[in-house]
Motif scaffolding. Structure first.
Motif, PDB file in Angstrom:
ATOM      1  N   VAL A   1      57.977  26.045  31.363  1.00  0.00           N
ATOM      2  CA  VAL A   1      57.874  26.243  30.312  1.00  0.00           C
ATOM      3  C   VAL A   1      57.322  27.886  29.805  1.00  0.00           C
ATOM      4  N   PRO A   2      56.608  28.158  30.470  1.00  0.00           N
ATOM      5  CA  PRO A   2      55.149  28.919  30.438  1.00  0.00           C
ATOM      6  C   PRO A   2      56.271  30.189  31.445  1.00  0.00           C
ATOM      7  N   THR A   3      56.888  30.072  32.267  1.00  0.00           N
ATOM      8  CA  THR A   3      57.823  30.602  33.226  1.00  0.00           C
ATOM      9  C   THR A   3      58.998  31.107  32.507  1.00  0.00           C
ATOM     10  N   TYR A   4      59.421  30.290  32.018  1.00  0.00           N
ATOM     11  CA  TYR A   4      60.611  31.236  31.007  1.00  0.00           C
ATOM     12  C   TYR A   4      60.368  31.475  29.828  1.00  0.00           C
ATOM     13  N   GLU A   5      58.903  31.462  29.108  1.00  0.00           N
ATOM     14  CA  GLU A   5      58.851  32.251  27.995  1.00  0.00           C
ATOM     15  C   GLU A   5      58.405  33.575  28.803  1.00  0.00           C
ATOM     16  N   VAL A   6      57.417  33.915  29.832  1.00  0.00           N
ATOM     17  CA  VAL A   6      57.372  35.098  29.965  1.00  0.00           C
ATOM     18  C   VAL A   6      58.752  36.389  30.657  1.00  0.00           C
ATOM     19  N   VAL A   7      59.634  34.844  31.385  1.00  0.00           N
ATOM     20  CA  VAL A   7      60.873  35.922  30.907  1.00  0.00           C
ATOM     21  C   VAL A   7      61.409  35.698  30.149  1.00  0.00           C
ATOM     22  N   ALA A   8      62.056  35.379  29.204  1.00  0.00           N
ATOM     23  CA  ALA A   8      62.314  35.437  28.116  1.00  0.00           C
ATOM     24  C   ALA A   8      61.901  36.303  27.690  1.00  0.00           C
ATOM     25  N   ASN A   9      60.452  36.761  27.531  1.00  0.00           N
ATOM     26  CA  ASN A   9      60.088  37.911  26.802  1.00  0.00           C
ATOM     27  C   ASN A   9      59.923  39.221  27.070  1.00  0.00           C
ATOM     28  N   LEU A  10      61.049  39.704  28.759  1.00  0.00           N
ATOM     29  CA  LEU A  10      60.639  40.651  29.190  1.00  0.00           C
ATOM     30  C   LEU A  10      62.588  40.979  29.421  1.00  0.00           C
ATOM     31  N   GLU A  11      63.013  40.208  28.934  1.00  0.00           N
ATOM     32  CA  GLU A  11      64.676  40.028  28.631  1.00  0.00           C
ATOM     33  C   GLU A  11      64.918  40.603  30.095  1.00  0.00           C
ATOM     34  N   LEU A  12      65.097  39.373  31.129  1.00  0.00           N
ATOM     35  CA  LEU A  12      65.876  39.182  31.994  1.00  0.00           C
ATOM     36  C   LEU A  12      66.354  37.890  32.154  1.00  0.00           C
ATOM     37  N   LEU A  13      66.651  37.585  30.822  1.00  0.00           N
ATOM     38  CA  LEU A  13      67.521  35.805  31.192  1.00  0.00           C
ATOM     39  C   LEU A  13      68.609  36.676  31.448  1.00  0.00           C
ATOM     40  N   ASN A  14      69.969  35.972  32.119  1.00  0.00           N
ATOM     41  CA  ASN A  14      71.546  36.437  32.523  1.00  0.00           C
ATOM     42  C   ASN A  14      70.876  37.331  33.020  1.00  0.00           C
ATOM     43  N   SER A  15      70.035  37.400  34.861  1.00  0.00           N
ATOM     44  CA  SER A  15      70.057  38.295  35.480  1.00  0.00           C
ATOM     45  C   SER A  15      69.322  38.004  36.408  1.00  0.00           C
ATOM     46  N   TYR A  16      69.776  38.909  37.561  1.00  0.00           N
ATOM     47  CA  TYR A  16      69.854  38.219  38.802  1.00  0.00           C
ATOM     48  C   TYR A  16      67.769  38.145  39.412  1.00  0.00           C
ATOM     49  N   SER A  17      67.401  39.259  38.520  1.00  0.00           N
ATOM     50  CA  SER A  17      65.892  39.561  38.352  1.00  0.00           C
ATOM     51  C   SER A  17      65.526  38.252  37.964  1.00  0.00           C
ATOM     52  N   GLY A  18      66.057  38.114  36.544  1.00  0.00           N
ATOM     53  CA  GLY A  18      65.432  36.903  36.171  1.00  0.00           C
ATOM     54  C   GLY A  18      65.196  35.185  36.897  1.00  0.00           C
ATOM     55  N   LEU A  19      66.707  35.353  37.602  1.00  0.00           N
ATOM     56  CA  LEU A  19      66.692  34.896  38.640  1.00  0.00           C
ATOM     57  C   LEU A  19      66.009  34.007  40.023  1.00  0.00           C
ATOM     58  N   VAL A  20      65.489  35.519  40.166  1.00  0.00           N
ATOM     59  CA  VAL A  20      64.647  35.448  41.696  1.00  0.00           C
ATOM     60  C   VAL A  20      63.386  35.919  41.306  1.00  0.00           C
ATOM     61  N   LEU A  21      62.710  36.184  40.893  1.00  0.00           N
ATOM     62  CA  LEU A  21      61.313  37.590  40.541  1.00  0.00           C
ATOM     63  C   LEU A  21      60.235  35.694  40.273  1.00  0.00           C
ATOM     64  N   PRO A  22      60.415  35.127  39.344  1.00  0.00           N
ATOM     65  CA  PRO A  22      59.801  34.201  39.396  1.00  0.00           C
ATOM     66  C   PRO A  22      59.404  33.041  40.488  1.00  0.00           C
ATOM     67  N   LEU A  23      60.161  33.414  41.515  1.00  0.00           N
ATOM     68  CA  LEU A  23      60.327  32.596  42.423  1.00  0.00           C
ATOM     69  C   LEU A  23      59.848  32.526  43.631  1.00  0.00           C
ATOM     70  N   ILE A  24      59.327  33.946  43.916  1.00  0.00           N
ATOM     71  CA  ILE A  24      59.302  34.939  45.168  1.00  0.00           C
ATOM     72  C   ILE A  24      58.270  34.482  45.984  1.00  0.00           C
TER      73      ILE A  24
END
Length: 282
Positions: free
Chosen positions: A131-154
């Protein structure tokens, strides 16, 4: 002296053959099912020999829409999965090896605490912090992007720990010799540590690639655009149909395609993978 017991050898070989059959049978069923038309599964019986729809089924799945509301072909989802898996793998290895290098060879305050903070994150999988990870990604406007798929898991505490254990086996005399020869931290890292870590990197590459390729929950949450769907996601969606009208031949084709890249990576890097795991235990 080792006794020669033919019956024991026979039992060992039979057990090995049974294990191979147990693993290979689902793959065989999937391969056979991918060559039959959809009507072949209406009776509930699974055919065990090849049909005549091999090229048609595989061509339709690869180059047409995957079906069940998915408007993109499977080759595009394979590309998305490959980009995600490679991005996660390279990112994890790069961050982990630099972190381990800093923890082992640099002297700074709270160095030990920094390592244990990284190590404790092993107890916090993606599902816990989703949930917090999704909120960070959503606030950074990385949904539906390769950056959103990759960066939180590296980030990877496991890889950091393994590289730390590898670097701690480097003799202090080697570090002193490099320093006397005028090698700075960057040159020491690239010219000495990276070649010494080659097998460890190969072993971690295999593990992390399979981890990234098989991701399901995170891509399911951060992607709503079909253009960013991954292959594992598509299999689940192809099975979620009304009235049980599943296109089993297409599902089996997609399943086999999802197996090919991880198998190719394991087979291609088998020797380095095994050597890297053995070296990591020393």
């Amino acid at each position: 002296m080792i006794e020669n017991r033919p019956w024991l050898t026979l039992v060992s070989h039979l057990s090995l053959l049974f294990g191979i059959a147990l693993v290979a049978l689902p793959v065989w069923v999937a391969l056979v099912a991918s060559t039959h038309p959809t009507e072949a599964f209406g009776s509930g019986q699974i055919p065990l020999w090849f049909g005549d729809q091999l090229s048609e089924n595989w061509g339709q799945v690869l180059f047409s829409s995957a079906g069940n509301g998915i408007d993109v072909p499977v080759w595009l989802m394979m590309l998305n999965s490959l980009i995600m898996a490679l991005g996660i793998t390279i990112g994890k290895i790069a961050i982990s090896i630099i972190s381990a290098y800093a923890i082992v060879f640099f002297r700074f305050p709270l160095r030990g605490l920094a390592f244990w903070v990284i190590f404790i994150t092993l107890m916090l999988p993606v599902e816990v912090r989703i949930v917090p990870t999704y909120e960070v990604v959503a606030n950074l406007e990385l949904l539906n992007s390769y950056s959103g798929l990759v960066l939180p898991l590296i980030a990877s505490a496991t890889a950091t720990f393994l590289f730390r254990q590898c670097f701690m086996t480097v003799p202090g005399e080697l570090v002193e010799a490099a320093r006397i020869d005028g090698a700075g931290p960057i040159r020491f890292f690239f010219d000495i540590l990276l070649p010494l870590s080659r097998t460890n990197i190969a072993a971690l590459f295999v593990i992390m690639f399979i981890y990234g390729w098989n991701q399901y929950l995170w891509p399911l949450i951060v992607t709503t655009d079909d253009a960013y769907y991954t292959l594992v996601m598509s299999i689940k969606r192809m099975l979620s149909v009304e009235q049980g009208d599943v296109q089993w031949n297409q599902v089996m084709v997609t399943t086999l395609l999802a197996m090919l890249p991880p198998v190719a990576v394991v087979v291609g890097m088998q020797k380095l993978f095994v050597k890297g795991l053995v070296d990591a235990e020393k």
